[in-house]
Design a protein around this motif. Structure first.
Motif, PDB file in Angstrom:
ATOM      1  N   ASP A  13       9.435  -3.158 -18.859  1.00  0.00           N
ATOM      2  CA  ASP A  13      10.297  -1.998 -19.083  1.00  0.00           C
ATOM      3  C   ASP A  13      10.115  -0.961 -17.983  1.00  0.00           C
ATOM      4  O   ASP A  13      11.088  -0.336 -17.535  1.00  0.00           O
ATOM      5  CB  ASP A  13       9.966  -1.379 -20.448  1.00  0.00           C
ATOM      6  N   ALA A  14       8.874  -0.795 -17.515  1.00  0.00           N
ATOM      7  CA  ALA A  14       8.626   0.161 -16.431  1.00  0.00           C
ATOM      8  C   ALA A  14       9.333  -0.279 -15.154  1.00  0.00           C
ATOM      9  O   ALA A  14       9.876   0.552 -14.412  1.00  0.00           O
ATOM     10  CB  ALA A  14       7.124   0.287 -16.194  1.00  0.00           C
ATOM     11  N   VAL A  15       9.328  -1.581 -14.871  1.00  0.00           N
ATOM     12  CA  VAL A  15      10.034  -2.094 -13.697  1.00  0.00           C
ATOM     13  C   VAL A  15      11.539  -1.860 -13.850  1.00  0.00           C
ATOM     14  O   VAL A  15      12.226  -1.428 -12.907  1.00  0.00           O
ATOM     15  CB  VAL A  15       9.739  -3.597 -13.505  1.00  0.00           C
ATOM     16  N   LYS A  32       0.820  -1.211   0.000  1.00  0.00           N
ATOM     17  CA  LYS A  32       0.000   0.000   0.000  1.00  0.00           C
ATOM     18  C   LYS A  32       0.858   1.267   0.000  1.00  0.00           C
ATOM     19  O   LYS A  32       0.388   2.337  -0.413  1.00  0.00           O
ATOM     20  CB  LYS A  32      -0.925   0.004   1.218  1.00  0.00           C
ATOM     21  N   THR A  33       2.093   1.174   0.462  1.00  0.00           N
ATOM     22  CA  THR A  33       2.976   2.346   0.518  1.00  0.00           C
ATOM     23  C   THR A  33       3.902   2.422  -0.689  1.00  0.00           C
ATOM     24  O   THR A  33       4.787   3.280  -0.734  1.00  0.00           O
ATOM     25  CB  THR A  33       3.824   2.311   1.808  1.00  0.00           C
ATOM     26  N   HIS A  34       3.702   1.537  -1.670  1.00  0.00           N
ATOM     27  CA  HIS A  34       4.586   1.495  -2.839  1.00  0.00           C
ATOM     28  C   HIS A  34       3.859   1.906  -4.112  1.00  0.00           C
ATOM     29  O   HIS A  34       2.622   1.894  -4.185  1.00  0.00           O
ATOM     30  CB  HIS A  34       5.140   0.076  -3.023  1.00  0.00           C
ATOM     31  N   ASP A  35       4.645   2.292  -5.105  1.00  0.00           N
ATOM     32  CA  ASP A  35       4.112   2.503  -6.449  1.00  0.00           C
ATOM     33  C   ASP A  35       4.010   1.141  -7.123  1.00  0.00           C
ATOM     34  O   ASP A  35       5.013   0.450  -7.282  1.00  0.00           O
ATOM     35  CB  ASP A  35       5.043   3.406  -7.263  1.00  0.00           C
ATOM     36  N   CYS A  36       2.807   0.762  -7.520  1.00  0.00           N
ATOM     37  CA  CYS A  36       2.589  -0.546  -8.141  1.00  0.00           C
ATOM     38  C   CYS A  36       2.161  -0.370  -9.600  1.00  0.00           C
ATOM     39  O   CYS A  36       1.392   0.533  -9.933  1.00  0.00           O
ATOM     40  CB  CYS A  36       1.530  -1.335  -7.368  1.00  0.00           C
ATOM     41  N   ILE A  37       2.662  -1.242 -10.439  1.00  0.00           N
ATOM     42  CA  ILE A  37       2.395  -1.191 -11.880  1.00  0.00           C
ATOM     43  C   ILE A  37       1.511  -2.375 -12.220  1.00  0.00           C
ATOM     44  O   ILE A  37       1.917  -3.525 -12.056  1.00  0.00           O
ATOM     45  CB  ILE A  37       3.722  -1.255 -12.676  1.00  0.00           C
ATOM     46  N   PHE A  38       0.306  -2.098 -12.707  1.00  0.00           N
ATOM     47  CA  PHE A  38      -0.659  -3.178 -12.912  1.00  0.00           C
ATOM     48  C   PHE A  38      -1.301  -3.056 -14.290  1.00  0.00           C
ATOM     49  O   PHE A  38      -1.018  -2.123 -15.061  1.00  0.00           O
ATOM     50  CB  PHE A  38      -1.717  -3.182 -11.803  1.00  0.00           C
ATOM     51  N   LEU A  39      -2.199  -3.998 -14.599  1.00  0.00           N
ATOM     52  CA  LEU A  39      -2.812  -4.083 -15.931  1.00  0.00           C
ATOM     53  C   LEU A  39      -3.646  -2.845 -16.264  1.00  0.00           C
ATOM     54  O   LEU A  39      -3.504  -2.258 -17.331  1.00  0.00           O
ATOM     55  CB  LEU A  39      -3.672  -5.345 -16.005  1.00  0.00           C
ATOM     56  N   ASN A  75      -1.482  -2.235 -20.130  1.00  0.00           N
ATOM     57  CA  ASN A  75      -1.998  -3.574 -20.415  1.00  0.00           C
ATOM     58  C   ASN A  75      -1.105  -4.361 -21.370  1.00  0.00           C
ATOM     59  O   ASN A  75      -1.603  -5.157 -22.170  1.00  0.00           O
ATOM     60  CB  ASN A  75      -3.427  -3.492 -20.967  1.00  0.00           C
ATOM     61  N   HIS A  76       0.185  -4.152 -21.294  1.00  0.00           N
ATOM     62  CA  HIS A  76       1.128  -4.939 -22.102  1.00  0.00           C
ATOM     63  C   HIS A  76       2.268  -5.390 -21.196  1.00  0.00           C
ATOM     64  O   HIS A  76       2.907  -4.572 -20.526  1.00  0.00           O
ATOM     65  CB  HIS A  76       1.671  -4.104 -23.259  1.00  0.00           C
ATOM     66  N   THR A  77       2.516  -6.696 -21.177  1.00  0.00           N
ATOM     67  CA  THR A  77       3.527  -7.217 -20.247  1.00  0.00           C
ATOM     68  C   THR A  77       4.919  -6.702 -20.544  1.00  0.00           C
ATOM     69  O   THR A  77       5.710  -6.478 -19.625  1.00  0.00           O
ATOM     70  CB  THR A  77       3.531  -8.758 -20.273  1.00  0.00           C
ATOM     71  N   GLY A  78       5.244  -6.526 -21.834  1.00  0.00           N
ATOM     72  CA  GLY A  78       6.563  -6.003 -22.179  1.00  0.00           C
ATOM     73  C   GLY A  78       6.755  -4.591 -21.667  1.00  0.00           C
ATOM     74  O   GLY A  78       7.833  -4.218 -21.203  1.00  0.00           O
ATOM     75  N   SER A 118       3.399  -6.328 -11.753  1.00  0.00           N
ATOM     76  CA  SER A 118       2.883  -7.689 -11.899  1.00  0.00           C
ATOM     77  C   SER A 118       3.232  -8.163 -13.305  1.00  0.00           C
ATOM     78  O   SER A 118       2.953  -7.482 -14.288  1.00  0.00           O
ATOM     79  CB  SER A 118       1.368  -7.715 -11.697  1.00  0.00           C
ATOM     80  N   LEU A 119       3.861  -9.345 -13.376  1.00  0.00           N
ATOM     81  CA  LEU A 119       4.339  -9.848 -14.667  1.00  0.00           C
ATOM     82  C   LEU A 119       4.141 -11.353 -14.785  1.00  0.00           C
ATOM     83  O   LEU A 119       4.300 -12.083 -13.801  1.00  0.00           O
ATOM     84  CB  LEU A 119       5.834  -9.561 -14.836  1.00  0.00           C
ATOM     85  N   PRO A 120       3.832 -11.840 -15.980  1.00  0.00           N
ATOM     86  CA  PRO A 120       3.940 -13.285 -16.198  1.00  0.00           C
ATOM     87  C   PRO A 120       5.411 -13.675 -16.100  1.00  0.00           C
ATOM     88  O   PRO A 120       6.295 -12.907 -16.510  1.00  0.00           O
ATOM     89  CB  PRO A 120       3.421 -13.474 -17.631  1.00  0.00           C
ATOM     90  N   PHE A 121       5.676 -14.852 -15.587  1.00  0.00           N
ATOM     91  CA  PHE A 121       7.058 -15.271 -15.427  1.00  0.00           C
ATOM     92  C   PHE A 121       7.787 -15.336 -16.765  1.00  0.00           C
ATOM     93  O   PHE A 121       8.970 -15.014 -16.850  1.00  0.00           O
ATOM     94  CB  PHE A 121       7.127 -16.632 -14.725  1.00  0.00           C
TER      95      PHE A 121
END
Length: 324
Positions: free
Chosen positions: A234-236, A191-198, A227-230, A244-247
């Protein structure tokens, strides 16, 4: 029915299969060395003998009727069996050849299937591949596709298929981001972090976790949703947050130490997960080119590393026995 009548009927079945395969009478006629009118009459004769409408004709396209689907599956069996007989008569055996048309979701196609295509083409020099990257639902008959790779836990009962690989998901971040913002030890700390999601639906920002019998739901936030895993990878890599990423998207960056898994002791459960299956219409005689593609991909993907939930590093694994 006399032998001569049956022989004529077999020919009309071949014409019917070719019409379905090409999607038009004119295209089928070109491949068969016939005329569109003769091709149309052959299908009409087959419908008359069977006493059912096989194709629904419009000014723009042809579609199989409900009974047409069942008849097409049986006719396709016959055509594939005939091809198998011809191949068996050759001293070289049933050599795969021809075009394989494969529909696959964009990310899975790019990161999972595409990397193995060069080796497949090298092993089977007479087989061509048309890879269609598309996230929409594809109808194998209407969209003229030989194989469809879908992410699902419940493959359609109307299709045959083979399990290729599990689609594992995880959370990851760059070491630089975690040094600046700290490493979460419990899902609630997200909750205290910047999260990157779909970001396609409100539920995409509600992350679910499981650890043994414990289940935790966390409403996360962040300044970037994509909404693109690639793009999320890159954002990470650019230190924008925990993504959140597929392995299959993250594995190379994980192996190189560019990113690390976050909360490895917790199982991340996205609502868009599942298994990758390769599916095709029911048949007892799969064409050699299709069988070659399926077995090649299953063999290669069985050698792929799999996410190990309690480690930052991927470990080798055994794929469950394929079905289909």
């Amino acid at each position: 029915m006399s032998t001569n009548q049956m022989m004529t009927l077999l020919t009309e079945m071949v014409v019917f299969v070719k019409v379905v395969e090409t999607g038009s009478f004119s295209a089928a006629a070109r491949l068969l060395g016939s005329t569109p009118s003769a091709t149309s009459r052959a299908v009409a004769r087959l419908e008359k003998v069977l006493g059912t409408r096989l194709l629904q004709r419009t000014t723009r396209k042809l579609r199989l009727s409900e009974s047409g689907h069942a008849v097409h599956a049986r006719c396709l069996d016959m055509v594939n069996a005939a091809q198998a007989v011809m191949a068996a008569s050759s001293q070289l055996g049933p050599e795969p050849q021809g075009l394989v048309r494969v529909s696959v979701p964009k990310a899975v196609g790019r990161f999972v299937i595409h990397p193995h295509i060069p080796d497949f083409l090298a092993r089977y020099p007479k087989v061509d591949v048309q890879l269609r990257l598309d996230d929409r639902y594809v109808d194998l008959i209407d969209d003229q596709v030989d194989l469809a790779i879908r992410i699902t836990d419940s493959p359609s009962p109307g299709l045959m298929g083979r399990h290729l690989i599990d689609i594992d998901h995880l959370l990851c971040a760059s070491p630089q981001y975690l040094q600046q913002r700290s490493t979460p030890q419990h899902p609630h700390e997200l909750k205290t972090h910047d999260c990157i999601f779909l970001g396609e639906e409100p539920g995409d920002a509600r992350w679910k976790f499981q650890q043994g019998g414990k289940r935790v739901h966390v409403q996360v936030r962040g300044r970037y949703a994509v909404n693109h895993t690639g793009a999320r990878l890159d954002a990470v890599l650019r230190n924008l947050g925990i993504g959140s990423l597929p392995f299959f998207t993250a594995k190379h960056a994980l192996q190189q130490g560019q990113i690390v898994q976050v909360l490895p002791d917790w199982q991340f459960q996205p609502h868009y997960g599942g298994q990758a299956w390769v599916l095709y219409p029911p048949t007892r005689h799969l064409a050699p080119k299709l069988s070659a593609f399926i077995h090649f991909m299953a063999e290669r993907l069985a050698q792929e590393p799999r996410l190990h939930q309690r480690s930052h590093l991927p470990l080798p694994y055994e794929l469950p026995e394929a079905q289909g």
